[in-house]
Design a protein around this motif. Structure first.
Motif, PDB file in Angstrom:
ATOM      1  N   LEU A 383     -32.191 -32.323 -42.619  1.00 26.98           N
ATOM      2  CA  LEU A 383     -32.943 -31.097 -42.386  1.00 26.98           C
ATOM      3  C   LEU A 383     -32.188 -30.210 -41.399  1.00 26.98           C
ATOM      4  O   LEU A 383     -31.476 -30.702 -40.523  1.00 26.98           O
ATOM      5  CB  LEU A 383     -34.332 -31.417 -41.828  1.00 26.98           C
ATOM      6  N   THR A 384     -32.353 -28.904 -41.528  1.00 24.80           N
ATOM      7  CA  THR A 384     -31.734 -27.974 -40.576  1.00 24.80           C
ATOM      8  C   THR A 384     -32.725 -27.534 -39.517  1.00 24.80           C
ATOM      9  O   THR A 384     -32.336 -27.120 -38.422  1.00 24.80           O
ATOM     10  CB  THR A 384     -31.178 -26.737 -41.300  1.00 24.80           C
ATOM     11  N   THR A 385     -33.999 -27.584 -39.847  1.00 20.32           N
ATOM     12  CA  THR A 385     -35.064 -27.300 -38.886  1.00 20.32           C
ATOM     13  C   THR A 385     -36.189 -28.306 -39.111  1.00 20.32           C
ATOM     14  O   THR A 385     -36.272 -28.931 -40.179  1.00 20.32           O
ATOM     15  CB  THR A 385     -35.637 -25.876 -39.055  1.00 20.32           C
ATOM     16  N   VAL A 386     -37.040 -28.439 -38.113  1.00 17.42           N
ATOM     17  CA  VAL A 386     -38.157 -29.373 -38.246  1.00 17.42           C
ATOM     18  C   VAL A 386     -39.366 -28.802 -37.522  1.00 17.42           C
ATOM     19  O   VAL A 386     -39.222 -28.127 -36.492  1.00 17.42           O
ATOM     20  CB  VAL A 386     -37.776 -30.767 -37.681  1.00 17.42           C
ATOM     21  N   ASP A 387     -40.541 -29.029 -38.077  1.00 14.77           N
ATOM     22  CA  ASP A 387     -41.780 -28.654 -37.399  1.00 14.77           C
ATOM     23  C   ASP A 387     -42.698 -29.874 -37.356  1.00 14.77           C
ATOM     24  O   ASP A 387     -42.345 -30.954 -37.854  1.00 14.77           O
ATOM     25  CB  ASP A 387     -42.461 -27.468 -38.079  1.00 14.77           C
ATOM     26  N   LEU A 388     -43.875 -29.713 -36.755  1.00 16.52           N
ATOM     27  CA  LEU A 388     -44.769 -30.855 -36.575  1.00 16.52           C
ATOM     28  C   LEU A 388     -45.186 -31.469 -37.905  1.00 16.52           C
ATOM     29  O   LEU A 388     -45.224 -32.698 -38.052  1.00 16.52           O
ATOM     30  CB  LEU A 388     -46.008 -30.432 -35.775  1.00 16.52           C
ATOM     31  N   ASN A 389     -45.475 -30.633 -38.900  1.00 10.35           N
ATOM     32  CA  ASN A 389     -45.885 -31.167 -40.204  1.00 10.35           C
ATOM     33  C   ASN A 389     -44.787 -32.016 -40.830  1.00 10.35           C
ATOM     34  O   ASN A 389     -45.060 -33.061 -41.438  1.00 10.35           O
ATOM     35  CB  ASN A 389     -46.268 -30.021 -41.146  1.00 10.35           C
ATOM     36  N   ALA A 390     -43.539 -31.587 -40.686  1.00 10.43           N
ATOM     37  CA  ALA A 390     -42.419 -32.366 -41.236  1.00 10.43           C
ATOM     38  C   ALA A 390     -42.310 -33.718 -40.524  1.00 10.43           C
ATOM     39  O   ALA A 390     -42.023 -34.739 -41.164  1.00 10.43           O
ATOM     40  CB  ALA A 390     -41.123 -31.581 -41.096  1.00 10.43           C
ATOM     41  N   ILE A 391     -42.529 -33.723 -39.230  1.00  6.32           N
ATOM     42  CA  ILE A 391     -42.461 -34.979 -38.467  1.00  6.32           C
ATOM     43  C   ILE A 391     -43.578 -35.919 -38.886  1.00  6.32           C
ATOM     44  O   ILE A 391     -43.359 -37.127 -39.086  1.00  6.32           O
ATOM     45  CB  ILE A 391     -42.532 -34.681 -36.958  1.00  6.32           C
ATOM     46  N   LEU A 392     -44.787 -35.383 -39.058  1.00  2.53           N
ATOM     47  CA  LEU A 392     -45.925 -36.220 -39.452  1.00  2.53           C
ATOM     48  C   LEU A 392     -45.750 -36.746 -40.880  1.00  2.53           C
ATOM     49  O   LEU A 392     -46.150 -37.882 -41.182  1.00  2.53           O
ATOM     50  CB  LEU A 392     -47.226 -35.435 -39.314  1.00  2.53           C
ATOM     51  N   THR A 393     -45.152 -35.943 -41.752  1.00  2.50           N
ATOM     52  CA  THR A 393     -44.856 -36.417 -43.109  1.00  2.50           C
ATOM     53  C   THR A 393     -43.850 -37.559 -43.061  1.00  2.50           C
ATOM     54  O   THR A 393     -43.997 -38.572 -43.769  1.00  2.50           O
ATOM     55  CB  THR A 393     -44.305 -35.269 -43.974  1.00  2.50           C
ATOM     56  N   GLU A 394     -42.837 -37.412 -42.217  1.00  2.73           N
ATOM     57  CA  GLU A 394     -41.826 -38.458 -42.078  1.00  2.73           C
ATOM     58  C   GLU A 394     -42.455 -39.752 -41.581  1.00  2.73           C
ATOM     59  O   GLU A 394     -42.131 -40.851 -42.044  1.00  2.73           O
ATOM     60  CB  GLU A 394     -40.735 -37.995 -41.112  1.00  2.73           C
TER      61      GLU A 394
END
Length: 447
Positions: A383-394
């Motif tokens: 990923l080039t950027t990350v937000d909270l939703n992406a972290i929770l999905t991970e």
């Protein structure tokens, strides 16, 4: 090293058996053993501690029940329970009864294990001085861990209402040897139970050394569970720092590939704490219920298309499933005698990333770096950027089927199907047997 731990557990059981054999012909007409006899020496206390570990390894605790209870209760049509056990079916359908035999067994096993830890902590003066700190730390870790999952499963979540008035579970911190009226303990508040958990774990962290084998408690294992506790409370700075202490200890490394994280031969560096399973001791009910019959399981918990669709192309986690009888099953628990993971390093990176993201900090690493580390191990694109939703999905993809489903839904205030995170159906009822015998207990709302 893992083999040595398994041998120690077997030795503990053997010592108990041999002692029984030696005294078999000297039978006294009593139904109990005096405390002064049962816990008279340092060895007696150490064997009792092994008994507490044995309690943890039961299929009714961390040998499976704690994990599948959290996942079945939190499932939103991503799995299907197709077995004949009505007790687990109730968990999955959120139609639990107060007479559910499995939840009762988990409750009883939890308090039995806590009592073993209490017996150890009450007799620390019997220990050799050089062993006292380590034994106390291990017993406190065991008690703190069990109370944490008891209050998460049998009470309203932290922050769901008033923690100071919401009822948790009974707090018992002294040995129960002869059951009487004084043992009819009321339920402590959620706040009081969490305070006890944190007291036990922070004390254990100060007493224990770094990991020697993931089958026993260590400073690192305590820190990992502390990270979970703080995350559940929304104390993100403390969760971040506890997870960072584990990562920065240098004691661990991610397994080279995602499948290797669930292979006993290759995951020693990733496992922070696990249940040791041998053909003599310990049980793996995650294999029993999640694996198909071709891998000695029952194949009761079947993975549905809704879950499989969550993975992106190239992510090996999305192919870490086996197919049997036209159904999909997770490949995490295919080994009948595989050790059962309780907490592993990947979770620490996920906690640190989430906490740093929420706080706008980069302690240890940036959230993007931590998430890309987990994704790279899985073969997913960077990923080039990350937000909270992406972290929770991970987090959801990495930790699927490892027991965190309902707890994450509650702390994130997300619905489970049509049920709100605060719905009474997502809290396990106090076993009716306990209500009937302990008049000081109050049942959970809705039951």
């Amino acid at each position: 090293m893992n083999k040595n731990i398994k041998n120690w557990l077997l030795v503990g059981a053997t010592v108990t058996f041999m002692t029984a054999c030696d005294s078999r012909l000297d039978v006294k007409p009593t139904q109990s053993i005096e405390e002064s006899t049962a816990l008279a020496t340092s060895q007696d206390v150490e064997v009792t501690l092994i008994g507490a570990y044995d309690g943890l390894s039961s299929i009714n605790l961390y040998g499976g029940a704690v994990q599948y209870s959290g996942d079945l209760l939190g499932d939103d049509a991503e799995v299907r329970f197709a077995g004949t056990f009505s007790t687990l079916d109730e968990l999955w359908r959120k139609t639990m009864t107060t007479t559910n035999g499995q939840t009762q067994s988990t409750w009883l096993q939890a308090y039995n294990t806590i009592n073993r830890a209490n017996n150890v902590l009450a007799t620390l003066d019997k220990l050799e001085a050089s062993k006292k700190a380590k034994v106390e730390g291990e017993a406190r870790f065991i008690r703190g861990l069990v109370y944490f999952d008891l209050v998460r499963l049998w009470a309203k979540a932290w922050g769901d209402g008033d923690n100071n008035t919401n009822l948790g579970v009974p707090l018992v911190t002294t040995p129960t040897r002869v059951v009487g009226e004084t043992d009819n303990r009321p339920r402590a508040t959620v706040a009081a139970v969490y305070a006890q958990v944190l007291e036990d774990l922070t004390k254990a962290e100060s007493l224990l050394g770094n990991i020697s084998d993931a089958g026993f408690a260590s400073k690192n294992a305590v820190q990992a569970i502390l990270a979970r506790v703080y995350l559940q409370q929304g104390n993100y700075a403390a969760a971040r720092d506890a997870a960072n202490r584990v990562i920065s200890s240098g004691q661990f490394a991610l397994a080279p590939s995602f499948p290797e994280a669930f292979d006993d031969a290759t995951n020693d560096g990733e496992m922070i704490f696990k249940v040791i399973v041998t053909d003599q001791d310990g049980g793996n009910d995650l294999n029993t219920f999640y694996a198909p019959s071709t891998y000695q399981g029952r194949g009761d918990i079947r993975i549905q298309a809704k879950h499989l669709a969550l993975y992106s192309a190239g992510d090996t986690r999305g192919t870490f499933f086996v197919r049997a009888s036209n159904n999909n099953f997770t490949a995490k628990f295919l080994d009948q005698y595989g050790d059962v993971p309780v907490v592993r390093l990947a979770e620490m990176y996920l906690i640190r990333a989430e906490a740093n993201q929420r706080l706008g900090t980069s302690v240890g690493a940036t959230p993007l770096a931590d998430i890309n580390l987990i994704r790279a191990r899985a073969g997913a694109r960077t990923l080039t950027t990350v937000d909270l939703n992406a972290i929770l999905t991970e987090r959801k993809l990495e930790l699927a089927f490892e027991g965190q489903q309902v707890h994450d839904a509650k702390r994130l205030k997300r619905n489970v199907g049509t049920l709100a995170f605060s719905d009474n159906k997502l809290v396990i009822p106090i076993p009716q047997r306990e209500i009937d015998t302990n008049k000081a207990l109050v049942q959970n709302p809705g039951y």
